[in-house]
Design an enzyme around this catalytic site. Structure first.
Site, PDB file in Angstrom:
ATOM      1  N   MET A 194       0.851  -1.190   0.000  1.00 14.06           N
ATOM      2  CA  MET A 194       0.000   0.000   0.000  1.00 14.06           C
ATOM      3  C   MET A 194       0.888   1.241   0.000  1.00 14.06           C
ATOM      4  O   MET A 194       1.791   1.363   0.831  1.00 14.06           O
ATOM      5  CB  MET A 194      -0.918  -0.046   1.227  1.00 14.06           C
ATOM      6  CG  MET A 194      -1.951  -1.182   1.118  1.00 14.06           C
ATOM      7  SD  MET A 194      -3.176  -1.210   2.437  1.00 14.06           S
ATOM      8  CE  MET A 194      -2.196  -1.867   3.768  1.00 14.06           C
ATOM      9  N   CYS A 244      -5.435   0.230  -9.278  1.00 16.69           N
ATOM     10  CA  CYS A 244      -5.378   1.579  -8.715  1.00 16.69           C
ATOM     11  C   CYS A 244      -6.105   2.564  -9.627  1.00 16.69           C
ATOM     12  O   CYS A 244      -5.807   2.642 -10.824  1.00 16.69           O
ATOM     13  CB  CYS A 244      -3.926   2.017  -8.531  1.00 16.69           C
ATOM     14  SG  CYS A 244      -3.804   3.670  -7.841  1.00 16.69           S
ATOM     15  N   GLY A 263     -10.527  -7.039   0.042  1.00 20.03           N
ATOM     16  CA  GLY A 263     -11.483  -5.936   0.137  1.00 20.03           C
ATOM     17  C   GLY A 263     -12.408  -6.076   1.326  1.00 20.03           C
ATOM     18  O   GLY A 263     -13.202  -7.011   1.398  1.00 20.03           O
TER      19      GLY A 263
HETATM   20  C1  LIG Z   1      -3.071   4.003   1.748  1.00 22.72           C
HETATM   21  C2  LIG Z   1      -3.391   2.895   0.781  1.00 22.72           C
HETATM   22  C3  LIG Z   1      -2.517   2.642  -0.255  1.00 22.72           C
HETATM   23  C4  LIG Z   1      -2.784   1.614  -1.164  1.00 22.72           C
HETATM   24  N1  LIG Z   1      -1.864   1.354  -2.132  1.00 22.72           N
HETATM   25  C5  LIG Z   1      -2.047   0.286  -2.942  1.00 22.72           C
HETATM   26  C6  LIG Z   1      -1.048  -0.101  -3.881  1.00 22.72           C
HETATM   27  O1  LIG Z   1       0.039   0.497  -3.966  1.00 22.72           O
HETATM   28  N2  LIG Z   1      -1.316  -1.171  -4.671  1.00 22.72           N
HETATM   29  C7  LIG Z   1      -2.478  -1.891  -4.568  1.00 22.72           C
HETATM   30  O2  LIG Z   1      -2.660  -2.870  -5.285  1.00 22.72           O
HETATM   31  N3  LIG Z   1      -3.433  -1.551  -3.692  1.00 22.72           N
HETATM   32  C8  LIG Z   1      -3.240  -0.487  -2.870  1.00 22.72           C
HETATM   33  N4  LIG Z   1      -4.195  -0.162  -1.957  1.00 22.72           N
HETATM   34  C9  LIG Z   1      -5.453  -0.938  -1.922  1.00 22.72           C
HETATM   35  C10 LIG Z   1      -5.324  -2.134  -0.980  1.00 22.72           C
HETATM   36  O3  LIG Z   1      -4.296  -3.000  -1.403  1.00 22.72           O
HETATM   37  C11 LIG Z   1      -6.619  -2.932  -0.926  1.00 22.72           C
HETATM   38  O4  LIG Z   1      -6.892  -3.451  -2.203  1.00 22.72           O
HETATM   39  C12 LIG Z   1      -7.800  -2.091  -0.483  1.00 22.72           C
HETATM   40  O5  LIG Z   1      -7.470  -1.263   0.612  1.00 22.72           O
HETATM   41  C13 LIG Z   1      -8.974  -3.006  -0.093  1.00 22.72           C
HETATM   42  O6  LIG Z   1      -8.571  -3.971   0.867  1.00 22.72           O
HETATM   43  P1  LIG Z   1      -8.774  -3.748   2.457  1.00 22.72           P
HETATM   44  O7  LIG Z   1     -10.227  -3.462   2.654  1.00 22.72           O
HETATM   45  O8  LIG Z   1      -8.319  -5.035   3.074  1.00 22.72           O
HETATM   46  O9  LIG Z   1      -7.932  -2.571   2.846  1.00 22.72           O
HETATM   47  C14 LIG Z   1      -3.955   0.838  -1.038  1.00 22.72           C
HETATM   48  C15 LIG Z   1      -4.827   1.101   0.015  1.00 22.72           C
HETATM   49  C16 LIG Z   1      -4.557   2.107   0.924  1.00 22.72           C
HETATM   50  C17 LIG Z   1      -5.506   2.362   2.071  1.00 22.72           C
END
Ligand SMILES: Cc1cc2nc3c(=O)[nH]c(=O)nc-3n(C[C@H](O)[C@H](O)[C@H](O)COP(=O)(O)O)c2cc1C
Length: 313
Positions: A1, A83, A195
């Site tokens: 992230m 993204c 997600g």
């Molecule tokens: C601050 C932040 C940065 C993120 N950067 C990336 C990234 O560089 N690449 C990516 O595939 N997903 C990125 N994501 C998305 C997360 O990998 C994930 O897909 C998304 O937050 C949903 O999953 P979660 O509900 O478990 O957080 C980012 C999310 C956050 C909050």
């Protein structure tokens, strides 16, 4: 992230789970080729298994970046097709690539030819109005035919116009059933669901339908939840103890001091360690107030731990 899962964050998370695959932030392929590789690609041996996530859409450039990363020892190379930020769209990579399955397939094919480690994709269930189940299956089918075996699926679509990246992580509804059906359609592929997972134990129930789960914000904001991952997902006998993890954090801060790395590079990642526990507030306060001092080091973490967990420190 992005801006979160740097090497210090990952080394900390490794104290909590030895087995989970850890991902880097997305790094653009051009940056890998032309930028400061030690800064962008540096990681510690303890971080294995570790995947580098690349951004980009030019097959040859991605292949070259993948080769550089594989030579540095990454265990997997992942391509970002999820993204939705404006910056990423204007560079024509990230989620907008879901509209171009043939191009993603070409990228994956060239990347996979360039390296021996697996090349995987992280994507959404759709973008904009291109979000039918058939669109998703066409995308995955094309990319799988190019040699990709593992798909990490953020179970919500992305709106490329009108929603901020943050809103795109919360507003479009989650559709886990669609990810289950993707696995049913492609049983030979490894499908990892991502997600909105907010409970490490409860998330195991998804494994009835898919091959893996990925935790994002939960892992970052409530890192202690990772302490159960090796037991719940990999058959370990027991969880790491808090005092062991704290000892590991202190050892990490000693390494940082030795290498001249400011403690503040780590403290923001460990602020959530005691989330929901008595003393969590003192832990956060002492670290936040103290970390910006130039000489902040292991003593500060020890002091925060003593204030929060008198018996464990
Ligand atoms: C601050 C932040 C940065 C993120 N950067 C990336 C990234 O560089 N690449 C990516 O595939 N997903 C990125 N994501 C998305 C997360 O990998 C994930 O897909 C998304 O937050 C949903 O999953 P979660 O509900 O478990 O957080 C980012 C999310 C956050 C909050």
């Amino acid at each position: 992230m992005m801006d979160w899962t740097d090497t210090w964050c990952r080394q900390f998370h490794r104290l909590l789970t030895r087995r989970a695959l850890l991902y880097t932030e997305m790094v653009h392929a051009n940056a890998v080729i032309h930028g400061d590789r030690d800064r962008l690609l540096g990681f510690a041996a303890v971080e294995h298994p570790i995947a580098l996530q690349l951004g980009g859409s030019d097959p040859a450039t991605l292949a070259q970046a993948a080769r550089i990363a594989a030579d540095r020892g990454f265990d997997e190379i992942n391509l970002n097709v999820g993204c939705p930020s404006d910056r990423v769209q204007s560079g024509a990579f990230g989620a907008c690539l879901m509209a171009q399955p043939a191009l993603v397939a070409e990228c994956i094919g060239e990347m996979q030819s360039a390296v021996d480690v697996p090349v995987t994709v992280k994507h959404r269930i759709g973008i904009d109005d291109q979000d039918s189940e058939r669109d998703l299956h066409v995308f995955v089918g094309a990319v799988a035919a190019a040699g990709c075996q593992t798909f990490v699926v953020h179970a919500r679509k992305a709106w490329l116009q009108g929603l901020s990246p943050k809103d795109n992580r919360d507003v479009p509804p989650l559709d886990y059933a669609r990810v289950y059906r993707l696995k049913a359609e492609f049983p030979e592929l490894s499908i990892v669901l991502n997600g909105g997972l907010d409970d490490v134990a409860a998330a195991r129930s998804h494994l009835t339908y898919v091959d893996g789960v990925m935790f994002g914000r939960l892992a970052y904001h409530q890192p202690w939840t990772l302490a159960a991952v090796d037991r719940l997902y990999f058959g370990a006998d027991c969880d790491p103890r808090r005092d062991e993890v704290l000892a590991g954090v202190l050892a990490l801060t000693e390494t940082m001091r030795r290498d001249g790395v400011p403690l503040a590079r780590l403290t923001r990642h460990i602020l959530g360690l005691f989330h929901g526990e008595p003393g969590a507030r003192q832990w956060r306060r002492i670290l936040t107030e103290g970390a910006h001092h130039a000489d902040a080091g292991p003593e500060l973490v020890e002091r925060a731990a003593r204030a929060c967990l008198p018996r464990a420190a």
